[in-house]
Design an enzyme around this catalytic site. Structure first.
Site, PDB file in Angstrom:
ATOM      1  N   CYS A  18      -2.734   7.535  -0.228  1.00 34.58           N
ATOM      2  CA  CYS A  18      -2.909   8.352  -1.427  1.00 34.58           C
ATOM      3  C   CYS A  18      -4.382   8.621  -1.691  1.00 34.58           C
ATOM      4  CB  CYS A  18      -2.281   7.663  -2.637  1.00 34.58           C
ATOM      5  SG  CYS A  18      -2.462   8.630  -4.154  1.00 34.58           S
ATOM      6  N   HIS A  44       2.736   0.728   1.718  1.00 34.84           N
ATOM      7  CA  HIS A  44       1.568   1.001   2.543  1.00 34.84           C
ATOM      8  C   HIS A  44       1.116  -0.329   3.134  1.00 34.84           C
ATOM      9  CE1 HIS A  44       0.324   5.201   0.921  1.00 34.84           C
ATOM     10  NE2 HIS A  44       1.612   5.001   0.771  1.00 34.84           N
ATOM     11  N   HIS A 101       8.432   2.325  -0.952  1.00 32.23           N
ATOM     12  CA  HIS A 101       7.416   3.183  -0.337  1.00 32.23           C
ATOM     13  C   HIS A 101       6.186   2.301  -0.180  1.00 32.23           C
ATOM     14  CE1 HIS A 101       5.417   7.193   0.316  1.00 32.23           C
ATOM     15  NE2 HIS A 101       4.370   6.414   0.099  1.00 32.23           N
ATOM     16  N   ASN A 104       0.555   4.469   5.576  1.00 33.02           N
ATOM     17  CA  ASN A 104       1.970   4.221   5.341  1.00 33.02           C
ATOM     18  C   ASN A 104       2.508   3.188   6.325  1.00 33.02           C
ATOM     19  OD1 ASN A 104       3.161   6.272   3.289  1.00 33.02           O
ATOM     20  ND2 ASN A 104       1.764   7.499   4.532  1.00 33.02           N
ATOM     21  N   ARG A 137       4.354  14.796   4.272  1.00 35.84           N
ATOM     22  CA  ARG A 137       3.470  15.183   3.157  1.00 35.84           C
ATOM     23  C   ARG A 137       2.466  14.085   2.865  1.00 35.84           C
ATOM     24  NH1 ARG A 137       2.494  12.375  -1.365  1.00 35.84           N
ATOM     25  NH2 ARG A 137       4.657  11.691  -1.128  1.00 35.84           N
ATOM     26  N   ASP A 138       2.953  12.854   2.776  1.00 35.13           N
ATOM     27  CA  ASP A 138       2.065  11.732   2.491  1.00 35.13           C
ATOM     28  C   ASP A 138       1.085  11.516   3.644  1.00 35.13           C
ATOM     29  OD1 ASP A 138       0.920   9.555   1.331  1.00 35.13           O
ATOM     30  OD2 ASP A 138       2.737   8.354   1.199  1.00 35.13           O
TER      31      ASP A 138
END
Length: 292
Positions: A246, A215, A213, A256, A19-20
Site C-alpha cells: 500500500c 502482507h 489480506h 503481498n 491492482r494491489d
C-alpha cells in the site's frame, strides 16, 4: 448478476490482486499491458480478481485507467468475478455503473491515522461511506467487501487490541457487511496474532465471510498462511510473486502474500482449487513485463 450468498461457505476462495500489486509502481504500466495481464489471470481460475480502483488519479495515478482496462477484458469465458476498490462515495457511484463488476471493496481502517492517510476521511465519516456503499451495492445487485485495515496492528501509535477489532467487526456486520477481509497492510501480523484474532471472529460471525489480506516478507509467508488456514480461514488475498504493497501506508512497501505460496500450501493440504495451471504459468511469466 445477483449479490453473492456467503452463508455456510465451505470452499476455498482465492482472490488474486493485480491492482494491489501494480498500484505502487512508479513507472506507468500501459493500459493494454494491464489488460493483457488481467486477461491471463481471468483464465487461470481464481474466484475473484481485485483488478482496479475508482479512486482519485492524484492519489493512485497507476489506476487512473481502470475504466479503459475494464473495456479490454474478455469476460465471456471465465467464472472469475471482478472486484474494484473505492475510497469515497463518488468512487462507489462510479463503480456500481459497471455491470461487469461484482464486488466493491472499501478499506475501512481501525486506525484513525491511517484512515485519514488512506481515504482522507475519519473513521466516523468512513462508516457513513460504508453504509452508503452497502445501500448502493444492494440497489445495483453487487456485493460489498469491507477491508478491516490495520486489523493486526498499526505503526502509528493509535490504540489497537483484539477488542477493537471485534468491536468494529460487530458494527460492520450489523450494518449489513457480508464479507470482511482482515488486512495487515504493513506486514505486522504474526502467526500468533492470526491464531489469536481469527478463530473467535470466524466462530462468532459464522454467517459472515471473513478472509485475510496479509502482507509479508518472503521468510514469513508460509507460517502466516498456515496460521490463517488452521484458524479456519477460507478466503485468501494474494498477488503473484508477492508484488505490491500500500503506497498510502509507508514508503518502504511490504509485499503481498505470494499467490504461488498460497497455492502450494493449499494443494499440500489437498484442497481442490480448480486452477488452470497452464494459464497460471503464463500469467507468472508475464509479470516480467510489468514488474521490472
Amino acid at each position: 448478476m445477483t449479490p453473492i450468498k456467503t452463508e455456510n461457505y465451505n470452499s476455498i476462495k482465492l482472490i488474486e490482486c493485480p491492482r494491489d500489486a501494480m498500484q505502487g509502481l512508479h513507472n506507468w504500466v500501459p493500459t493494454q499491458t494491464k489488460a493483457e495481464y488481467i486477461n491471463l489471470l481471468l483464465k487461470a481460475g481464481f474466484d475473484t480478481l481485485d483488478f482496479g480502483s475508482f479512486v482519485s488519479p492524484k492519489a493512485i495515478p497507476q489506476m487512473r485507467d481502470t475504466r479503459e482496462v475494464l473495456e479490454l477484458l474478455d469476460l465471456d469465458n471465465t467464472q472469475t468475478k471482478l472486484l474494484a476498490i473505492v475510497a469515497n462515495l463518488r468512487g462507489v457511484e462510479d463503480a456500481v455503473q459497471h455491470p461487469e463488476i461484482s464486488y466493491l471493496g472499501f478499506p475501512f481502517s481501525i486506525s484513525e491515522t491511517f484512515q485519514q492517510r488512506n481515504t482522507n476521511s475519519s473513521i466516523t465519516q468512513s462508516l457513513v461511506t460504508v453504509e452508503e456503499m452497502l445501500n448502493l451495492c444492494h440497489k445495483h445487485h453487487k456485493t460489498a467487501v469491507v477491508y478491516l485495515s490495520m486489523g493486526f496492528g498499526n505503526p502509528y501509535g493509535d490504540e489497537w487490541n483484539i477488542e477493537i477489532v471485534e468491536k468494529w467487526t460487530d458494527i460492520l456486520v450489523s450494518k449489513g457487511a457480508q464479507i470482511l477481509s482482515l488486512a495487515d497492510t504493513v506486514g505486522v501480523s504474526t502467526p500468533e496474532k492470526i491464531t489469536h484474532i481469527l478463530p473467535p471472529l470466524i466462530k462468532r460471525f459464522d454467517r459472515t465471510e471473513i478472509g485475510v489480506h496479509l502482507h509479508s516478507t518472503p521468510q514469513t509467508r508460509i507460517e502466516k498462511i498456515n496460521a490463517a488456514y488452521m484458524a479456519g480461514c477460507k478466503r485468501f488475498d494474494s498477488a503473484l510473486k508477492g508484488y505490491g504493497g500500500c503506497p498510502m501506508a509507508k514508503d518502504d512497501l511490504t509485499g503481498n502474500i505470494a499467490t504461488e505460496d498460497v497455492i502450494y500450501y493449499l494443494e499440500e493440504k489437498k484442497e481442490v482449487l480448480q486452477l488452470d495451471h497452464v494459464y497460471l504459468s503464463k500469467a507468472i511469466a508475464f509479470t516480467g513485463q510489468i514488474f521490472m
